[in-house]
Write a protein that holds these residues in place. Sequence first.
Motif, PDB file in Angstrom:
ATOM      1  N   ALA A 227       0.837  -1.210   0.000  1.00  0.00           N
ATOM      2  CA  ALA A 227       0.000   0.000   0.000  1.00  0.00           C
ATOM      3  C   ALA A 227       0.866   1.253   0.000  1.00  0.00           C
ATOM      4  CB  ALA A 227      -0.935  -0.004   1.205  1.00  0.00           C
ATOM      5  N   ASN A 228       2.102   1.136   0.520  1.00  0.00           N
ATOM      6  CA  ASN A 228       3.042   2.268   0.500  1.00  0.00           C
ATOM      7  C   ASN A 228       3.902   2.257  -0.756  1.00  0.00           C
ATOM      8  OD1 ASN A 228       2.470   3.693   2.905  1.00  0.00           O
ATOM      9  ND2 ASN A 228       3.402   2.035   4.092  1.00  0.00           N
ATOM     10  N   GLN A 229       3.472   1.520  -1.756  1.00  0.00           N
ATOM     11  CA  GLN A 229       4.174   1.439  -3.054  1.00  0.00           C
ATOM     12  C   GLN A 229       5.530   0.758  -2.959  1.00  0.00           C
ATOM     13  OE1 GLN A 229       2.130   2.272  -5.402  1.00  0.00           O
ATOM     14  NE2 GLN A 229       0.766   3.165  -3.889  1.00  0.00           N
ATOM     15  N   ALA A 230       5.809   0.110  -1.828  1.00  0.00           N
ATOM     16  CA  ALA A 230       7.062  -0.661  -1.748  1.00  0.00           C
ATOM     17  C   ALA A 230       6.736  -2.052  -2.284  1.00  0.00           C
ATOM     18  CB  ALA A 230       7.571  -0.716  -0.319  1.00  0.00           C
ATOM     19  N   THR A 231       6.611  -2.151  -3.614  1.00  0.00           N
ATOM     20  CA  THR A 231       6.058  -3.357  -4.227  1.00  0.00           C
ATOM     21  C   THR A 231       7.031  -4.529  -4.255  1.00  0.00           C
ATOM     22  OG1 THR A 231       6.685  -2.332  -6.310  1.00  0.00           O
ATOM     23  CG2 THR A 231       4.358  -2.209  -5.712  1.00  0.00           C
ATOM     24  N   ASP A 232       8.310  -4.236  -4.026  1.00  0.00           N
ATOM     25  CA  ASP A 232       9.283  -5.333  -4.054  1.00  0.00           C
ATOM     26  C   ASP A 232       9.403  -6.050  -2.711  1.00  0.00           C
ATOM     27  OD1 ASP A 232      10.349  -3.143  -2.820  1.00  0.00           O
ATOM     28  OD2 ASP A 232      12.247  -3.131  -3.926  1.00  0.00           O
ATOM     29  N   VAL A 233       8.630  -5.625  -1.734  1.00  0.00           N
ATOM     30  CA  VAL A 233       8.664  -6.274  -0.421  1.00  0.00           C
ATOM     31  C   VAL A 233       7.952  -7.619  -0.506  1.00  0.00           C
ATOM     32  CG1 VAL A 233       7.782  -6.115   1.936  1.00  0.00           C
ATOM     33  CG2 VAL A 233       8.806  -4.107   0.847  1.00  0.00           C
ATOM     34  N   ARG A 234       8.579  -8.684   0.046  1.00  0.00           N
ATOM     35  CA  ARG A 234       7.908  -9.983   0.027  1.00  0.00           C
ATOM     36  C   ARG A 234       8.301 -10.835   1.236  1.00  0.00           C
ATOM     37  NH1 ARG A 234      11.045 -14.202  -2.069  1.00  0.00           N
ATOM     38  NH2 ARG A 234      13.050 -13.512  -2.880  1.00  0.00           N
ATOM     39  N   ILE A 235       7.443 -11.818   1.517  1.00  0.00           N
ATOM     40  CA  ILE A 235       7.660 -12.685   2.679  1.00  0.00           C
ATOM     41  C   ILE A 235       8.700 -13.745   2.354  1.00  0.00           C
ATOM     42  CG2 ILE A 235       6.538 -14.449   4.112  1.00  0.00           C
ATOM     43  CD1 ILE A 235       4.021 -12.709   4.067  1.00  0.00           C
ATOM     44  N   LEU A 236       9.570 -14.012   3.330  1.00  0.00           N
ATOM     45  CA  LEU A 236      10.574 -15.069   3.185  1.00  0.00           C
ATOM     46  C   LEU A 236      10.288 -16.168   4.200  1.00  0.00           C
ATOM     47  CD1 LEU A 236      13.942 -13.041   3.050  1.00  0.00           C
ATOM     48  CD2 LEU A 236      12.646 -13.932   1.104  1.00  0.00           C
ATOM     49  N   SER A 237      10.594 -17.409   3.831  1.00  0.00           N
ATOM     50  CA  SER A 237      10.453 -18.514   4.777  1.00  0.00           C
ATOM     51  C   SER A 237      11.689 -18.543   5.678  1.00  0.00           C
ATOM     52  CB  SER A 237      10.355 -19.836   4.021  1.00  0.00           C
ATOM     53  OG  SER A 237      11.618 -20.111   3.429  1.00  0.00           O
ATOM     54  N   ALA A 238      11.573 -19.319   6.747  1.00  0.00           N
ATOM     55  CA  ALA A 238      12.703 -19.441   7.673  1.00  0.00           C
ATOM     56  C   ALA A 238      13.934 -19.956   6.933  1.00  0.00           C
ATOM     57  CB  ALA A 238      12.331 -20.367   8.829  1.00  0.00           C
ATOM     58  N   ALA A 239      13.729 -20.911   6.020  1.00  0.00           N
ATOM     59  CA  ALA A 239      14.863 -21.484   5.286  1.00  0.00           C
ATOM     60  C   ALA A 239      15.510 -20.433   4.393  1.00  0.00           C
ATOM     61  CB  ALA A 239      14.397 -22.674   4.458  1.00  0.00           C
ATOM     62  N   GLU A 240      14.674 -19.643   3.730  1.00  0.00           N
ATOM     63  CA  GLU A 240      15.221 -18.586   2.862  1.00  0.00           C
ATOM     64  C   GLU A 240      16.035 -17.580   3.672  1.00  0.00           C
ATOM     65  OE1 GLU A 240      12.323 -17.627  -0.821  1.00  0.00           O
ATOM     66  OE2 GLU A 240      11.325 -17.595   1.130  1.00  0.00           O
ATOM     67  N   ILE A 241      15.569 -17.320   4.887  1.00  0.00           N
ATOM     68  CA  ILE A 241      16.294 -16.368   5.735  1.00  0.00           C
ATOM     69  C   ILE A 241      17.632 -16.954   6.154  1.00  0.00           C
ATOM     70  CG2 ILE A 241      16.275 -15.223   7.985  1.00  0.00           C
ATOM     71  CD1 ILE A 241      13.271 -14.760   7.495  1.00  0.00           C
TER      72      ILE A 241
ATOM     73  N   GLU B 227      19.419 -18.995   4.657  1.00  0.00           N
ATOM     74  CA  GLU B 227      20.332 -18.979   3.523  1.00  0.00           C
ATOM     75  C   GLU B 227      20.965 -17.591   3.371  1.00  0.00           C
ATOM     76  OE1 GLU B 227      19.428 -19.227  -1.047  1.00  0.00           O
ATOM     77  OE2 GLU B 227      18.474 -20.878   0.050  1.00  0.00           O
ATOM     78  N   ARG B 228      20.159 -16.553   3.565  1.00  0.00           N
ATOM     79  CA  ARG B 228      20.672 -15.183   3.418  1.00  0.00           C
ATOM     80  C   ARG B 228      21.426 -14.713   4.652  1.00  0.00           C
ATOM     81  NH1 ARG B 228      16.151 -15.210   0.248  1.00  0.00           N
ATOM     82  NH2 ARG B 228      16.180 -13.841  -1.578  1.00  0.00           N
ATOM     83  N   GLU B 229      20.985 -15.183   5.812  1.00  0.00           N
ATOM     84  CA  GLU B 229      21.549 -14.704   7.074  1.00  0.00           C
ATOM     85  C   GLU B 229      21.904 -15.887   7.972  1.00  0.00           C
ATOM     86  OE1 GLU B 229      22.411 -11.750   7.898  1.00  0.00           O
ATOM     87  OE2 GLU B 229      21.432 -10.545   6.349  1.00  0.00           O
ATOM     88  N   PRO B 230      23.071 -16.486   7.741  1.00  0.00           N
ATOM     89  CA  PRO B 230      23.434 -17.686   8.523  1.00  0.00           C
ATOM     90  C   PRO B 230      23.482 -17.431  10.029  1.00  0.00           C
ATOM     91  CG  PRO B 230      25.000 -17.268   6.730  1.00  0.00           C
ATOM     92  CD  PRO B 230      24.086 -16.111   6.766  1.00  0.00           C
ATOM     93  N   ASN B 231      23.690 -16.196  10.453  1.00  0.00           N
ATOM     94  CA  ASN B 231      23.778 -15.930  11.888  1.00  0.00           C
ATOM     95  C   ASN B 231      22.472 -15.446  12.509  1.00  0.00           C
ATOM     96  OD1 ASN B 231      26.553 -16.585  12.202  1.00  0.00           O
ATOM     97  ND2 ASN B 231      27.046 -14.675  11.141  1.00  0.00           N
ATOM     98  N   ALA B 232      21.382 -15.503  11.727  1.00  0.00           N
ATOM     99  CA  ALA B 232      20.090 -15.126  12.312  1.00  0.00           C
ATOM    100  C   ALA B 232      19.754 -16.114  13.424  1.00  0.00           C
ATOM    101  CB  ALA B 232      19.014 -15.130  11.238  1.00  0.00           C
ATOM    102  N   SER B 233      19.017 -15.626  14.418  1.00  0.00           N
ATOM    103  CA  SER B 233      18.677 -16.463  15.562  1.00  0.00           C
ATOM    104  C   SER B 233      17.932 -17.728  15.116  1.00  0.00           C
ATOM    105  CB  SER B 233      17.801 -15.642  16.514  1.00  0.00           C
ATOM    106  OG  SER B 233      16.884 -16.478  17.163  1.00  0.00           O
ATOM    107  N   PRO B 234      18.182 -18.850  15.806  1.00  0.00           N
ATOM    108  CA  PRO B 234      17.465 -20.091  15.453  1.00  0.00           C
ATOM    109  C   PRO B 234      15.954 -19.981  15.675  1.00  0.00           C
ATOM    110  CG  PRO B 234      18.873 -20.411  17.386  1.00  0.00           C
ATOM    111  CD  PRO B 234      19.169 -19.052  16.865  1.00  0.00           C
ATOM    112  N   ASP B 235      15.517 -18.961  16.430  1.00  0.00           N
ATOM    113  CA  ASP B 235      14.080 -18.793  16.682  1.00  0.00           C
ATOM    114  C   ASP B 235      13.329 -18.196  15.500  1.00  0.00           C
ATOM    115  OD1 ASP B 235      14.542 -19.681  19.221  1.00  0.00           O
ATOM    116  OD2 ASP B 235      14.746 -17.667  20.071  1.00  0.00           O
TER     117      ASP B 235
END
Lengths: 318, 531
Positions: free
Chosen positions: B148-162, B164-172
């Motif tokens: 709605a704020n015209q940020a059309t490239d924003v999208r949901i990522l799954s835990a696995a996708e995250i 992959e992008r952020e190996p140090n993200a919290s396991p939670d």
Amino acid sequence: MSEVHFKVAIIGGGPAGIGAAVGLAKRGVGPIVLIERRGEVGGTPMGYRKKPGGVPTFVEWTRGRVVFGEELAGRLTKRLAQTSTTIRLNTQVTKIYPAEKRLTLLGPDGFEDIVADAVVLAAGAREQTPAEKGWLAGSRTARVGFTRHVTGWLDRHGLLPARKPIVVGSDLIAYSAAAKLCALGSDEPVMIDRRRSPEASFFERLFFRRWTRPDWSGGVSTVEIKGHGSPTHLESSNGQEWQGDGVIICGQLVPNTELALMAGMAVDLPSRQLQLAQGQALSQPGWFAAGNVLGGFHGAQWCYFNGCSVARSVARFL
Amino acid sequence: MTQFGTWQPKIRGRLYYNWPRGTCEEALRFTGSEQLGLEPYDLVIIGAGVVGCGLAYQLSQYELRVLLVDRLHDVGEGTSKANSAIIHTGYDAKPGTLESELLQEARAAWPDLAARLKIPVDPIGGIMLSVTDEQERQLTAAEKNAHANQATDVRILSAAEIREREPNASPDVRGGLLVPGESVGDPFMASIAYAEVALANGVDILLGTGIAGVELGQAPGAPVHHLVTDDGHRLPARRIINVAGLGSRRLADGYGGGAFDINPRRGQFVLFDKCARSLVRHMLLPMPSAHTKGVLVSPTIFGNLLAGPTAEDLPLDDPEATHTTVEGIRKVMEGGSRLVNGLTQQPVIATYAGARCACNQGSYMIRYNDGAPGVVTVTGVRSTGLTTSNSLARYLVDGMQKELGLELFSDTVALNARPESAWPGWWRRPFEDGVSDARSDHGCAVCFCEVISEGEIRDALDSPIRPRTMDALKRRTRALMGRCQGFDCKVPLAELVSGHTGIGIEQLTNNGPGSELVAPGQTVCPKEVSV
Ligand SMILES: Cc1cc2nc3c(=O)[nH]c(=O)nc-3n(C[C@H](O)[C@H](O)[C@H](O)COP(=O)(O)OP(=O)(O)OC[C@H]3O[C@@H](n4cnc5c(N)ncnc54)[C@H](O)[C@@H]3O)c2cc1C
Ligand SMILES: Cc1cc2nc3c(=O)[nH]c(=O)nc-3n(C[C@H](O)[C@H](O)[C@H](O)COP(=O)(O)OP(=O)(O)OC[C@H]3O[C@@H](n4cnc5c(N)ncnc54)[C@H](O)[C@@H]3O)c2cc1C
């Protein structure tokens, strides 16, 4: 980019780096380059100028005397001058490449790379920042400085960094800072620390009693610096208050190991302690460390001899 | 060959510090309003934060006599110096609000603006992480809001996708929202760059000068008002715009501005050393609550890692609104650790706090002819002012045209960019990038942690908003900002500043009179100085 080659490169021209150069020269190893980012060699002790009424704080074990830092550094520098070491002043090692034993230097002529068959890291140490301590917070005022600033202001400019100093820490460095301040005209410093009793030993404290008997508060909890622009007082979470117009953060040395850390060598976090093998070797072959960069507090002459003894390991490696 | 530090064409505006004799060069010292000329200003901007500086830059494109005034001792020294430094996309703003509109305009404008003004910005992108089931359920709504704020490239990522992008993200982490457009910027350089160009174009800048009150002009039509400074000087102005952030309420009281309440909402931060930078690739954001966006973990443009801020409401005029507390720092570490593994193992180098200007009338409260004709109040620029500084300025100039009858004629020789020859800046070093006119003092480091040379310090001292405090110098060069926090370079730097400017070393301050580097009231014994 030109790449000059040396047998050994030494990073840092303090007592440890000088010791390494002297030790290597004795063993006939060369050519050696010693790289120092300041305009003079001598390292930390060089900042402790000999002054009438000043406080000598460097133990020269071999003479059984306590002297001013620059006296000790001066003697070491003379020994260095007798070797054929190439000395590069105003030149900082900005990056290292452990596998190739290559160093990138920045000096008056710009960037330059050099390579060596072995490298000695003798980059010394610094004092822990207030934030790093984790128990000191509050206002970011002026005149919250380090022991190095006490010597900088007093010895180089004859200026008092504070009239009513509050010294944070209680090791040898803290006592030496308190003594210097007092001897040159400040009020008797307040000294605070988390520890119940001072870190400096009884004999060390006895030595400094000639100049200072700091107003000691041990076992403090968390402390906030109060004031705007300048500090007015410190306040602890259990209601203690100390008045002062300057805060000196002393001791708790952090080794300058970031070159090694950023280059992927084995360094423990968050202590930044180098992981050492026999002979003060680092995790990559051909790399060694000496002096205060090893972590902890070591006197300057100890660091010099430590440099000398690392030269033995280096020579053996070569 | 261009010389570092030189500006073409010449600087047309005047810069003064309202400081005691001896604390800066006499030519920079404010001694009376006659130094500024006798004609009333067409417009005086009170508050040289990023909003005031952005506005000064915008107005400098027109033929107007403008004064920018601040009580602090550099531009951007208030809230604008202590924030998360994010150039927001506005994906999480409330659609339809002015804030959302300004953020969208800013999003489009920033790449060009940053290039022209040489404000370092890095579009690293952000990921908002959900760490509970409830938060995961909120992701869909957050995605919708972004669109709605015209940020059309924003999208949901799954835990696995995250992972992959952020190996140090919290396991939670259960999932998250990818926000590709979120960027980190240099918060200091934004205010400085705006102000430098504004000054070059003829805007006068008066620092160290608090405005105590306003004497309203009584003439009908377009009266001339007078700003009264803390030390009693009177500055004539046809129009006044109050962008004084947390000082805006007190100022509005002085001219009978309408009702609003503001208070500081403190945000504390922890800054980690550069070795921590590699922990994350994007900025990692928590799911926001009703009260706050929460503690984020983000790389900084300078190559450090930042965690924060807290959100603590304090009473207006609380002198400790920018102090840190041990408790607050603990909360930041806790919050950051919910997003990233291993944060507590990273070396901390500094902590700081900033105070958002929270307004009970909502964000971006703007009133024209507030209390008196020609007076504008802007307040509640709470959490996004760095991002919107340029779009808000455009919006205010339009508004003043409509509501105040401000007439605009383009200044045909005005700059809209900082020249290539503006001093190198920490991101463009004299001996890198094949720059050919480096001097030998550009190779002598004085700040070892950030490898800043004596030459760069001298260039910065000669830059248009002549920085004359250690903090002002620090924000321009990064000297004193590194891991040793001035352990090695504080005294040598002071020697350099004193030597270059002729100000006695005992007179130098951290951030203006009252923050002297040594105990005040001493004079140097010249014999002691060894150069
Ligand atoms: C604040 C402080 C106070 C002290 N006070 C006392 C005291 O009162 N009495 C006492 O006996 N001992 C004292 N010490 C300890 C004493 O200074 C040390 O034991 C001794 O100086 C350590 O020698 P070093 O060679 O390991 O390090 P340093 O003397 O610190 O020398 C390291 C040198 O390496 C250089 N260097 C670092 N990194 C680079 C790089 N990347 N490129 C080029 N050059 C580099 C530095 O400029 C420095 O000159 C103190 C130490 C500190 C830190
Ligand atoms: C914790 C925190 C995180 C933030 N994160 C972000 C972010 O990531 N991205 C983003 O875009 N924004 C962020 N912000 C918001 C941003 O920092 C502010 O919106 C912006 O700095 C506001 O600028 P300003 O010019 O309105 O205020 P200020 O910078 O406060 O400027 C107001 C100026 O007015 C002066 N003044 C006040 N009273 C007087 C007087 N009587 N006389 C003279 N001068 C006076 C003050 O000295 C001050 O310099 C954050 C804010 C905080 C606190």
